[in-house]
Design an enzyme around this catalytic site. Structure first.
Site, PDB file in Angstrom:
ATOM      1  CB  VAL A 296     -31.059  35.177  -8.616  1.00  0.00           C
ATOM      2  CG1 VAL A 296     -32.380  35.821  -9.318  1.00  0.00           C
ATOM      3  CG2 VAL A 296     -30.152  34.341  -8.740  1.00  0.00           C
TER       4      VAL A 296
ATOM      5  CG  HIS B 287     -33.068  35.226  -3.755  1.00  0.00           C
ATOM      6  ND1 HIS B 287     -33.188  36.368  -4.330  1.00  0.00           N
ATOM      7  CD2 HIS B 287     -32.175  35.072  -3.307  1.00  0.00           C
ATOM      8  CE1 HIS B 287     -31.897  35.767  -4.716  1.00  0.00           C
ATOM      9  NE2 HIS B 287     -31.242  35.544  -3.856  1.00  0.00           N
ATOM     10  CG  MET B 288     -36.459  35.068   3.728  1.00  0.00           C
ATOM     11  SD  MET B 288     -37.806  35.038   4.710  1.00  0.00           S
ATOM     12  CE  MET B 288     -38.112  37.014   4.051  1.00  0.00           C
TER      13      MET B 288
HETATM   14  P1  DGP Z   1     -27.853  34.343  -3.657  1.00  0.00           P
HETATM   15  O1  DGP Z   1     -26.642  33.731  -3.591  1.00  0.00           O
HETATM   16  O2  DGP Z   1     -28.542  34.896  -2.083  1.00  0.00           O
HETATM   17  O3  DGP Z   1     -28.927  35.322  -4.659  1.00  0.00           O
HETATM   18  O4  DGP Z   1     -28.749  32.610  -3.796  1.00  0.00           O
HETATM   19  C1  DGP Z   1     -29.688  32.439  -5.541  1.00  0.00           C
HETATM   20  C2  DGP Z   1     -29.466  31.218  -4.923  1.00  0.00           C
HETATM   21  O5  DGP Z   1     -31.318  30.893  -6.396  1.00  0.00           O
HETATM   22  C3  DGP Z   1     -28.870  30.282  -5.127  1.00  0.00           C
HETATM   23  O6  DGP Z   1     -29.033  29.004  -3.715  1.00  0.00           O
HETATM   24  C4  DGP Z   1     -29.491  29.399  -6.555  1.00  0.00           C
HETATM   25  C5  DGP Z   1     -30.539  29.708  -6.952  1.00  0.00           C
HETATM   26  N1  DGP Z   1     -30.924  29.537  -8.075  1.00  0.00           N
HETATM   27  C6  DGP Z   1     -30.381  30.144  -9.150  1.00  0.00           C
HETATM   28  N2  DGP Z   1     -30.810  29.244  -9.781  1.00  0.00           N
HETATM   29  C7  DGP Z   1     -31.719  28.738  -9.543  1.00  0.00           C
HETATM   30  C8  DGP Z   1     -32.432  28.294 -11.237  1.00  0.00           C
HETATM   31  O7  DGP Z   1     -32.724  28.176 -11.815  1.00  0.00           O
HETATM   32  N3  DGP Z   1     -34.096  28.052 -10.097  1.00  0.00           N
HETATM   33  C9  DGP Z   1     -33.839  27.748  -9.207  1.00  0.00           C
HETATM   34  N4  DGP Z   1     -34.771  26.338  -7.889  1.00  0.00           N
HETATM   35  N5  DGP Z   1     -32.909  27.706  -7.876  1.00  0.00           N
HETATM   36  C10 DGP Z   1     -31.841  28.693  -8.407  1.00  0.00           C
END
Ligand code: DGP
Length: 118
Positions: free
Chosen positions: A97, A101-102
Protein backbone atom coordinates in the site's frame (compact mmCIF):
# COMPACT_ATOMS: atom_id res chain seq x y z
CA UNK A 1 0.11 14.52 -7.31
CA UNK A 2 0.27 11.03 -5.81
CA UNK A 3 -2.69 8.72 -5.98
CA UNK A 4 -4.71 8.09 -2.87
CA UNK A 5 -4.91 4.56 -1.50
CA UNK A 6 -7.50 2.75 0.56
CA UNK A 7 -5.79 4.20 3.65
CA UNK A 8 -7.08 7.70 2.80
CA UNK A 9 -10.61 6.31 2.88
CA UNK A 10 -9.90 4.74 6.28
CA UNK A 11 -8.61 8.09 7.59
CA UNK A 12 -11.78 9.82 6.39
CA UNK A 13 -13.86 6.93 7.80
CA UNK A 14 -15.40 6.27 4.39
CA UNK A 15 -14.73 2.54 4.76
CA UNK A 16 -14.73 0.50 7.96
CA UNK A 17 -11.59 -0.14 9.97
CA UNK A 18 -10.86 -0.86 13.60
CA UNK A 19 -9.42 2.57 14.40
CA UNK A 20 -7.60 2.63 17.74
CA UNK A 21 -6.28 6.19 17.64
CA UNK A 22 -6.67 9.32 15.51
CA UNK A 23 -5.57 12.91 15.89
CA UNK A 24 -4.74 15.81 13.59
CA UNK A 25 -1.57 14.13 12.30
CA UNK A 26 -1.91 10.35 12.41
CA UNK A 27 -4.36 7.44 12.40
CA UNK A 28 -3.81 3.94 13.83
CA UNK A 29 -5.94 0.91 13.03
CA UNK A 30 -5.74 -2.88 13.15
CA UNK A 31 -4.21 -4.61 10.15
CA UNK A 32 -6.78 -6.57 8.17
CA UNK A 33 -4.37 -9.54 7.84
CA UNK A 34 -2.71 -9.73 11.26
CA UNK A 35 0.66 -11.50 11.33
CA UNK A 36 0.81 -11.65 15.14
CA UNK A 37 -1.60 -11.27 18.08
CA UNK A 38 -1.07 -7.50 17.94
CA UNK A 39 -0.72 -6.01 14.47
CA UNK A 40 -1.53 -2.32 14.17
CA UNK A 41 -0.80 0.11 11.33
CA UNK A 42 0.12 3.71 12.15
CA UNK A 43 -0.07 6.16 9.27
CA UNK A 44 0.23 9.89 8.64
CA UNK A 45 -3.08 11.56 7.77
CA UNK A 46 -1.52 13.17 4.71
CA UNK A 47 -0.37 11.02 1.84
CA UNK A 48 3.33 10.16 1.71
CA UNK A 49 3.64 7.30 -0.82
CA UNK A 50 6.92 5.73 0.31
CA UNK A 51 9.76 6.24 2.78
CA UNK A 52 11.67 7.74 -0.17
CA UNK A 53 9.18 10.62 -0.24
CA UNK A 54 9.61 11.67 3.41
CA UNK A 55 10.57 15.35 3.70
CA UNK A 56 11.73 17.47 6.63
CA UNK A 57 8.22 18.96 6.73
CA UNK A 58 6.88 15.47 7.56
CA UNK A 59 8.98 15.16 10.71
CA UNK A 60 6.16 16.18 13.05
CA UNK A 61 3.85 13.47 11.71
CA UNK A 62 6.67 10.88 11.68
CA UNK A 63 7.53 11.73 15.29
CA UNK A 64 3.87 11.41 16.24
CA UNK A 65 3.75 7.98 14.59
CA UNK A 66 6.56 6.87 16.90
CA UNK A 67 5.02 8.23 20.09
CA UNK A 68 1.61 6.76 19.17
CA UNK A 69 3.28 3.39 18.53
CA UNK A 70 4.77 3.47 22.04
CA UNK A 71 1.40 4.43 23.55
CA UNK A 72 -0.48 1.68 21.69
CA UNK A 73 2.14 -0.92 22.59
CA UNK A 74 1.68 0.01 26.23
CA UNK A 75 -2.10 -0.17 25.91
CA UNK A 76 -1.86 -3.56 24.17
CA UNK A 77 0.23 -4.87 27.07
CA UNK A 78 3.20 -5.76 24.87
CA UNK A 79 5.62 -2.96 25.79
CA UNK A 80 7.47 -4.88 28.49
CA UNK A 81 7.99 -8.08 26.46
CA UNK A 82 8.72 -6.10 23.32
CA UNK A 83 7.56 -5.74 19.77
CA UNK A 84 8.72 -4.72 16.31
CA UNK A 85 8.13 -1.54 14.30
CA UNK A 86 8.44 -2.03 10.54
CA UNK A 87 8.13 0.24 7.52
CA UNK A 88 8.40 -1.45 4.14
CA UNK A 89 9.58 0.55 1.12
CA UNK A 90 8.87 -0.24 -2.51
CA UNK A 91 9.14 -3.60 -4.25
CA UNK A 92 12.16 -5.09 -2.50
CA UNK A 93 10.80 -4.01 0.87
CA UNK A 94 7.48 -5.72 0.14
CA UNK A 95 5.38 -2.55 0.23
CA UNK A 96 1.82 -3.21 -0.94
CA UNK A 97 0.00 0.00 0.00
CA UNK A 98 1.62 3.22 -1.22
CA UNK A 99 0.77 5.39 1.77
CA UNK A 100 3.55 4.97 4.32
CA UNK A 101 2.60 2.94 7.36
CA UNK A 102 4.40 1.66 10.40
CA UNK A 103 3.52 -1.89 11.39
CA UNK A 104 3.40 -2.37 15.18
CA UNK A 105 3.70 -6.13 15.60
CA UNK A 106 3.94 -8.12 18.81
CA UNK A 107 2.28 -10.36 21.34
CA UNK A 108 4.60 -13.30 20.72
CA UNK A 109 8.32 -13.88 20.08
CA UNK A 110 8.89 -12.64 16.51
CA UNK A 111 12.08 -14.48 15.63
CA UNK A 112 14.92 -13.07 13.55
CA UNK A 113 14.08 -9.87 11.74
CA UNK A 114 15.41 -11.12 8.39
CA UNK A 115 16.06 -14.40 6.72
CA UNK A 116 18.46 -14.09 3.83
CA UNK A 117 16.80 -14.57 0.44
CA UNK A 118 18.88 -16.62 -1.98
P1 DGP B 1 2.82 -3.42 3.38
O1 DGP B 1 3.15 -4.76 2.77
O2 DGP B 1 3.89 -2.95 4.32
O3 DGP B 1 2.43 -2.38 2.35
O4 DGP B 1 1.54 -3.68 4.30
C1 DGP B 1 0.24 -3.38 3.93
C2 DGP B 1 -0.65 -3.87 5.05
O5 DGP B 1 -1.91 -3.23 4.93
C3 DGP B 1 -0.92 -5.37 5.03
O6 DGP B 1 -0.40 -5.95 6.22
C4 DGP B 1 -2.42 -5.50 4.96
C5 DGP B 1 -2.92 -4.11 5.33
N1 DGP B 1 -4.12 -3.70 4.64
C6 DGP B 1 -4.29 -3.62 3.29
N2 DGP B 1 -5.52 -3.18 2.99
C7 DGP B 1 -6.13 -2.96 4.19
C8 DGP B 1 -7.44 -2.48 4.54
O7 DGP B 1 -8.29 -2.17 3.70
N3 DGP B 1 -7.71 -2.39 5.87
C9 DGP B 1 -6.79 -2.71 6.84
N4 DGP B 1 -7.17 -2.58 8.10
N5 DGP B 1 -5.56 -3.16 6.54
C10 DGP B 1 -5.24 -3.28 5.23
Amino acid sequence: MSEETIFSKIIRREIPADILYQDDLVTAFRDIQPQAPTHILIIPNHLIPTANDIKASDEKALGRMMSVAAKLAEEAGIAEDGYRLIMNCNKHGGQEVYHIHMHLVGGQPLGPILTRQS
